[in-house]
Write an enzyme that holds these catalytic residues in place. Structure first.
Site, mmCIF file in Angstrom:
data_model
loop_
_atom_site.group_PDB
_atom_site.id
_atom_site.type_symbol
_atom_site.label_atom_id
_atom_site.label_comp_id
_atom_site.label_asym_id
_atom_site.label_seq_id
_atom_site.Cartn_x
_atom_site.Cartn_y
_atom_site.Cartn_z
ATOM 1 N N ASP A 149 0.829 -1.201 0.000
ATOM 2 C CA ASP A 149 0.000 0.000 0.000
ATOM 3 C C ASP A 149 0.869 1.260 0.000
ATOM 4 O OD1 ASP A 149 -2.402 1.367 -0.016
ATOM 5 O OD2 ASP A 149 -2.651 1.334 2.147
ATOM 6 N N CYS A 263 -20.465 -9.791 5.329
ATOM 7 C CA CYS A 263 -20.037 -10.803 4.368
ATOM 8 C C CYS A 263 -20.009 -12.199 4.994
ATOM 9 C CB CYS A 263 -18.647 -10.455 3.829
ATOM 10 S SG CYS A 263 -18.005 -11.681 2.668
#
Length: 365
Positions: A149, A263
């Protein structure tokens, strides 16, 4: 890039060794992909053209180089992609139910689970560097670059290509073995290692992540408007949080886990192997009033080594003011909330004052 690869016949064994070393360093999975991301360029350009990246100018500043790792690091032919689970240890029971319960407690300060421990950039970069050096010990000098990242590279398409998982409808990477509660990092290399196959997508007809998003930032499967995402609003956005979105932020003061909590694959979420991601400063149980009382020195001291520190004290107070305003709207007449807000009403920062004034108005409405 210097290039002294071993004989081609040694590469499959070398790939197996890389995965073993990765496991020894705390990675839950390590896989290898080629670096052809041409298939992702059109989607990236369309997303940027629509302005969905908001103030994240770095997403557009390198053009299509983000989809071309070999342009970023000349000589690159493979990416070693590693997964590291981050779910904090030390808590029993259903972590998702615990987090949802905190969202329904108006005074609880909800910090995204990934951010409660040590800054993942430092942890992964250090471990990936160790992995890269183990590889160097085995093959001699070679060209590589470690990142997580932290470089203009489309990491999720690389991870998907390597077979670490598939892109869920919320755009996060999903693994059948670990849900989505993990970080990923990469080593770009000039070694033509054998690649791993991708997995198929396994979301089916489920769209729980789309339905649960508080701000409807997920426009459809795989389509995220960051400008509406609570993680963007509380972390990336530097100025005022749009007023129409503030009530939807609720008590989420840094990041948002709603799509992950909804989820079904996260019933398989794995606990972190490293203590680095254990919760610090009681951020899994903290209340907003207590955190709002931190002065800048205390914020900087407590958040040393945390990913939260990068937003700074001003935006920390901005986020908490919004959360306290929403709490005030639910708990009319709560003297402690009102007192906490009034104590910051004259703050030197115009940004903080604006959000505190809004929060106090919520109490009176």
């Amino acid at each position: 890039m210097p290039n002294s690869p071993p004989d081609l016949q040694d590469l499959p064994e070398l790939a197996r060794a890389i995965k073993t070393w990765g496991a020894e360093l705390g990675f839950a999975d390590v896989r290898i992909a080629d670096v052809d991301l041409a298939h992702a360029e059109a989607g990236l350009q369309a997303w940027l053209d629509a302005g969905c990246h908001g103030e994240m100018d770095y997403m557009a500043s390198h053009g299509m180089k983000r989809a071309r790792p070999a342009e970023l690091v000349p000589g690159t032919v493979r990416a070693i992609v590693a997964r590291m689970d981050y779910l904090p240890s030390g808590r029993d029971g259903d972590w998702r139910a615990t987090e949802v319960a905190r969202q329904h407690d108006p005074q609880a300060a909800v910090v995204s689970v990934y951010a409660r421990g040590r800054d993942y950039h430092k942890v992964l970069r250090n471990r990936l560097q160790q992995l890269a050096e183990k590889l160097k010990d085995a093959v001699g000098p070679y060209g590589y670059r470690v990142f997580t990242d932290s470089a203009p590279v489309m990491e999720l398409p690389l991870a998907e290509k390597a077979g670490l998982g598939w892109r869920g409808k919320h755009t996060l990477l999903l693994s059948r073995a670990a849900g989505s509660t993990f970080f990923i990092g990469e080593i770009l290399v000039d070694l033509a290692l054998p690649v791993d196959p991708p997995t198929g997508a396994h979301c089916g007809q489920c769209q729980a992540c789309i339905d649960v998003c508080p701000t409807q930032a997920i426009l459809g499967p795989g389509r995220l408007d960051a400008r509406r995402c609570i993680s963007y609003l509380t972390i990336e956005l530097k100025g005022s949080i749009p007023e129409e979105l503030r009530p939807l932020v609720g008590n989420r003061i840094y990041g948002c886990d709603d799509c992950q909590l909804a989820c079904p694959w996260n019933k398989f979420a794995q606990r972190a192997r490293l203590p680095d991601f254990d919760e610090r400063n009681g951020l899994g149980e903290a209340g907003m009033i207590a955190l709002f009382a931190w002065e800048e020195e205390e914020f900087n001291r407590r958040m040393e080594g945390s990913p939260i520190r990068r937003i700074g004290h001003e935006r920390w107070l901005r986020n908490l003011a919004v959360g306290l305003g929403n709490a005030a709207a639910q708990r009319k007449g709560d003297a402690a909330i009102v007192a906490a807000l009034r104590a910051r009403a004259g703050h030197p920062s115009e940004l903080v004052r604006e959000h505190v004034a809004w929060a106090l108005a919520r109490h009176l409405a």
